[in-house]
Write an enzyme that holds these catalytic residues in place. Structure first.
Site, PDB file in Angstrom:
ATOM      1  N   GLU A 255       0.724  -1.550  -0.003  1.00 57.15           N
ATOM      2  CA  GLU A 255       0.114  -0.158  -0.020  1.00 57.15           C
ATOM      3  C   GLU A 255       0.943   1.297   0.049  1.00 57.15           C
ATOM      4  O   GLU A 255       0.492   2.360  -0.564  1.00 57.15           O
ATOM      5  CB  GLU A 255      -0.706   0.206   1.225  1.00 57.15           C
ATOM      6  N   GLN A 292      17.531  32.743 -15.382  1.00 61.75           N
ATOM      7  CA  GLN A 292      18.345  31.624 -14.569  1.00 61.75           C
ATOM      8  C   GLN A 292      17.626  31.110 -13.481  1.00 61.75           C
ATOM      9  O   GLN A 292      17.733  29.708 -13.247  1.00 61.75           O
ATOM     10  CB  GLN A 292      19.657  32.275 -14.270  1.00 61.75           C
ATOM     11  N   HIS A 351       4.000  28.712 -12.844  1.00 55.01           N
ATOM     12  CA  HIS A 351       3.214  28.996 -13.779  1.00 55.01           C
ATOM     13  C   HIS A 351       2.411  30.645 -13.601  1.00 55.01           C
ATOM     14  O   HIS A 351       1.545  31.002 -14.017  1.00 55.01           O
ATOM     15  CB  HIS A 351       1.830  28.301 -13.377  1.00 55.01           C
ATOM     16  N   GLY A 377      -1.267   5.643   6.267  1.00 54.28           N
ATOM     17  CA  GLY A 377      -0.266   5.966   7.417  1.00 54.28           C
ATOM     18  C   GLY A 377       0.419   7.314   7.082  1.00 54.28           C
ATOM     19  O   GLY A 377       1.043   7.588   6.101  1.00 54.28           O
ATOM     20  N   THR A 378       0.188   8.635   8.127  1.00 51.55           N
ATOM     21  CA  THR A 378       0.760   9.522   7.924  1.00 51.55           C
ATOM     22  C   THR A 378       2.334   9.781   7.499  1.00 51.55           C
ATOM     23  O   THR A 378       2.898   8.558   8.359  1.00 51.55           O
ATOM     24  CB  THR A 378       0.531  10.761   8.994  1.00 51.55           C
TER      25      THR A 378
HETATM   26  C1  LIG Z   1      -8.660  11.249   0.977  1.00 51.74           C
HETATM   27  C2  LIG Z   1      -8.623  10.172   2.079  1.00 51.74           C
HETATM   28  C3  LIG Z   1      -8.654   8.824   1.755  1.00 51.74           C
HETATM   29  C4  LIG Z   1      -8.674   7.879   2.743  1.00 51.74           C
HETATM   30  N1  LIG Z   1      -8.999   6.572   2.583  1.00 51.74           N
HETATM   31  C5  LIG Z   1      -8.873   5.669   3.599  1.00 51.74           C
HETATM   32  C6  LIG Z   1      -9.364   4.460   3.118  1.00 51.74           C
HETATM   33  O1  LIG Z   1      -9.577   3.967   2.055  1.00 51.74           O
HETATM   34  N2  LIG Z   1      -9.489   3.484   4.355  1.00 51.74           N
HETATM   35  C7  LIG Z   1      -8.950   3.993   5.488  1.00 51.74           C
HETATM   36  O2  LIG Z   1      -9.168   3.172   6.381  1.00 51.74           O
HETATM   37  N3  LIG Z   1      -8.786   5.079   5.885  1.00 51.74           N
HETATM   38  C8  LIG Z   1      -8.533   6.183   4.816  1.00 51.74           C
HETATM   39  N4  LIG Z   1      -7.994   7.111   5.369  1.00 51.74           N
HETATM   40  C9  LIG Z   1      -7.827   7.686   6.588  1.00 51.74           C
HETATM   41  C10 LIG Z   1      -6.309   7.893   6.598  1.00 51.74           C
HETATM   42  O3  LIG Z   1      -5.453   6.738   6.595  1.00 51.74           O
HETATM   43  C11 LIG Z   1      -6.161   8.690   7.998  1.00 51.74           C
HETATM   44  O4  LIG Z   1      -6.633  10.004   7.769  1.00 51.74           O
HETATM   45  C12 LIG Z   1      -4.682   8.564   8.491  1.00 51.74           C
HETATM   46  O5  LIG Z   1      -4.164   7.643   8.859  1.00 51.74           O
HETATM   47  C13 LIG Z   1      -4.537   9.639   9.769  1.00 51.74           C
HETATM   48  O6  LIG Z   1      -5.254   9.211  10.731  1.00 51.74           O
HETATM   49  P1  LIG Z   1      -6.406  10.615  11.448  1.00 51.74           P
HETATM   50  O7  LIG Z   1      -6.864  11.120  10.223  1.00 51.74           O
HETATM   51  O8  LIG Z   1      -7.078  10.011  12.456  1.00 51.74           O
HETATM   52  O9  LIG Z   1      -5.156  11.429  11.988  1.00 51.74           O
HETATM   53  P2  LIG Z   1      -4.844  11.151  13.644  1.00 51.74           P
HETATM   54  O10 LIG Z   1      -4.144   9.922  13.653  1.00 51.74           O
HETATM   55  O11 LIG Z   1      -5.594  12.017  14.398  1.00 51.74           O
HETATM   56  O12 LIG Z   1      -3.281  12.147  13.518  1.00 51.74           O
HETATM   57  C14 LIG Z   1      -3.575  13.539  13.620  1.00 51.74           C
HETATM   58  C15 LIG Z   1      -1.978  14.199  13.403  1.00 51.74           C
HETATM   59  O13 LIG Z   1      -1.136  13.681  14.447  1.00 51.74           O
HETATM   60  C16 LIG Z   1      -0.090  12.996  14.192  1.00 51.74           C
HETATM   61  N5  LIG Z   1       0.244  11.946  14.722  1.00 51.74           N
HETATM   62  C17 LIG Z   1      -0.517  10.760  15.110  1.00 51.74           C
HETATM   63  N6  LIG Z   1       0.187   9.838  15.947  1.00 51.74           N
HETATM   64  C18 LIG Z   1       1.332  10.166  16.043  1.00 51.74           C
HETATM   65  C19 LIG Z   1       2.691   9.620  16.768  1.00 51.74           C
HETATM   66  N7  LIG Z   1       2.674   8.426  17.576  1.00 51.74           N
HETATM   67  N8  LIG Z   1       3.726  10.489  16.702  1.00 51.74           N
HETATM   68  C20 LIG Z   1       3.761  11.632  16.000  1.00 51.74           C
HETATM   69  N9  LIG Z   1       2.640  12.099  15.276  1.00 51.74           N
HETATM   70  C21 LIG Z   1       1.727  11.431  15.365  1.00 51.74           C
HETATM   71  C22 LIG Z   1      -0.610  12.442  12.632  1.00 51.74           C
HETATM   72  O14 LIG Z   1       0.684  12.232  11.722  1.00 51.74           O
HETATM   73  C23 LIG Z   1      -1.323  13.782  12.227  1.00 51.74           C
HETATM   74  O15 LIG Z   1      -0.135  14.914  11.650  1.00 51.74           O
HETATM   75  C24 LIG Z   1      -8.119   8.247   4.058  1.00 51.74           C
HETATM   76  C25 LIG Z   1      -7.936   9.590   4.551  1.00 51.74           C
HETATM   77  C26 LIG Z   1      -7.876  10.525   3.620  1.00 51.74           C
HETATM   78  C27 LIG Z   1      -8.057  12.110   3.836  1.00 51.74           C
END
Ligand SMILES: Cc1cc2nc3c(=O)[nH]c(=O)nc-3n(C[C@H](O)[C@H](O)[C@H](O)COP(=O)(O)OP(=O)(O)OC[C@H]3O[C@@H](n4cnc5c(N)ncnc54)[C@H](O)[C@@H]3O)c2cc1C
Length: 390
Positions: A255, A292, A351, A377-378
């Site tokens: 993934e 440049q 642009h 996964g962020t």
């Molecule tokens: C357009 C879109 C499509 C998606 N598609 C799917 C899908 O098909 N299936 C699915 O299951 N999910 C999907 N997702 C969900 C996506 O995987 C999650 O949004 C993502 O994993 C982050 O979870 P969260 O939004 O709850 O953020 P949170 O977990 O609340 O995180 C908030 C912030 O805290 C940070 N953070 C969290 N924990 C830690 C840590 N331990 N250390 C440091 N920083 C941390 C994060 O990096 C982020 O910056 C989708 C999201 C979007 C926006």
């Protein structure tokens, strides 16, 4: 366009992209340009694709290319999936959610499904009759997947699923959804199980809002609700309960690599269209490319894109050989999606004001690129995983 994004970096084709993968890329590019691109604005406006496009992609052999032929696939590898996702990115129809269907949803069924499950679901995923989604994220559990609350309770030869999911890609169209559930909430990760819900066959399943996003407008991203949804216990993926977390961990490298595929393809397209643009656009009596600053910026971006492509190609080669470790896959996801954001931003700048206008493709790329650093996964979580390996 004068420049072909696939050739912008002038690199030799890697071994894994030889012959029939190249032919698939050409065919997929033609399909995206002729069948999808002319209708793409309509899909962006509707905030979803239509089923017909999925069925056409299935008929063209663009669904489940890496699934075995006996299950309706084309018997290819991740190289074939990469070719299709690259075609999507190079043509610029990034919201077409077949990458997730092909290289995330179908592999779970292939790797963990029983023979009966594979025969039942894979051929229909290959035609587009079934559209796949994977529902992990919940309102209260994103990065921390162990916090999933959706419950699957055994009731005779059925599971009763209750809970809600959010941000689910293909969420409005999907009719085969792999749901991450807790079969034993007291056991944490070890109580997690993946259960398939065929939405056409159950009661109690509801789709919530098609969420209003800043980019990837043509892809439906939804809330999903499970209100005591009853599915047969035979819809569990794997031979026993409690294996869901391990299954997720095993599949996440592909993934993550696939997010890298979309990133490198968009990087190449952004560069190609920007080089064309700055050659045409005039300021102070000369073409913008003659400054440049423009040359230095594009020199830097092309260098970084080349590094990115070489790294990506190496990751694919290793993945096909079964040797792509989760840490390197995390590096690919984080680094390539960060680079994508940087390249698209700099290209938009070149642009000028036109880059901020939605009628210019670079504007849409700017919006579409942003989420790549968040989903799958962020990038912070990717760094956490890399850090843990040190
Ligand atoms: C357009 C879109 C499509 C998606 N598609 C799917 C899908 O098909 N299936 C699915 O299951 N999910 C999907 N997702 C969900 C996506 O995987 C999650 O949004 C993502 O994993 C982050 O979870 P969260 O939004 O709850 O953020 P949170 O977990 O609340 O995180 C908030 C912030 O805290 C940070 N953070 C969290 N924990 C830690 C840590 N331990 N250390 C440091 N920083 C941390 C994060 O990096 C982020 O910056 C989708 C999201 C979007 C926006």
């Amino acid at each position: 366009m004068a420049t072909n994004p696939a050739e912008i970096l002038g690199l030799p084709k890697p071994a894994w992209a030889a012959d029939e993968v190249g032919m698939l890329y050409d065919m997929a590019s033609r399909f995206m340009a002729e069948e999808i691109a002319p209708r793409y604005d309509e899909f962006e406006k509707n905030e979803m694709f239509d089923r017909e496009s999925w069925l056409k992609a299935g008929a063209a052999g663009l669904l489940c290319a890496s699934m075995p032929e006996k299950y309706g696939g084309a018997g290819g590898s991740f190289a074939h999936e990469s070719a299709i996702i690259e075609a999507i990115g190079h043509v610029g129809v990034d919201g077409f959610g077949i990458g997730l269907h092909n290289s995330i949803v179908a592999p779970y069924i292939l790797h963990y499904g029983s023979e009966e499950q594979k025969q039942k679901w894979l051929p229909k995923l290959a035609t587009g009759e079934l559209i796949g989604a994977i529902a992990m994220t919940e309102p209260g559990a994103g990065s921390d997947l162990q916090g999933v609350k959706t419950r699957a309770e055994k009731d005779g030869n059925h599971y009763k699923i209750s809970g809600s999911k959010t941000f689910i890609t293909n969420g409005q169209l999907a009719n085969l959804i792999i749901v991450v559930t807790k079969t034993d909430p007291d056991k944490g990760a070890k109580g997690t199980s993946l259960i398939v819900v065929e939405t056409d066959e159950v009661e109690g399943f509801e789709r919530g809002r098609n969420l209003d996003k800043i980019g990837l407008k043509s892809n439906d991203t939804s809330e999903l609700f499970f209100n005591d949804v009853r599915v047969p216990t035979s819809n569990l993926l794997g031979h026993e309960e409690g294996k869901g977390f391990v299954q997720l961990m095993q599949q996440l490298p592909q993934e993550r690599l696939q997010i890298g595929t979309g990133a490198i393809a968009m990087i190449e397209r952004a560069l190609a269209i920007t080089i064309d643009y700055v050659k045409e656009r005039k300021a102070f009596g000369k073409a913008v490319i003659d400054f440049q600053n423009t040359q230095f910026k594009l020199a830097e971006l092309k260098t970084e894109a080349t590094i990115g492509r070489v790294f990506y190609n190496d990751c694919v080669a290793r993945h096909i050989d079964g040797g792509l470790d989760p840490v390197t896959a995390s590096m690919a996801k984080y680094w390539l999606s960060d680079l994508q954001g940087k390249v698209v931003d700099e290209c938009l700048q070149l642009h000028g004001g036109y880059g901020y206008m939605n009628e210019y493709p670079i504007a849409r790329m700017y919006r579409d690129a942003r989420v790549q650093r968040i989903y799958g996964g962020t990038n912070e979580i990717m760094k956490l995983l890399i850090g843990r390996s040190l």
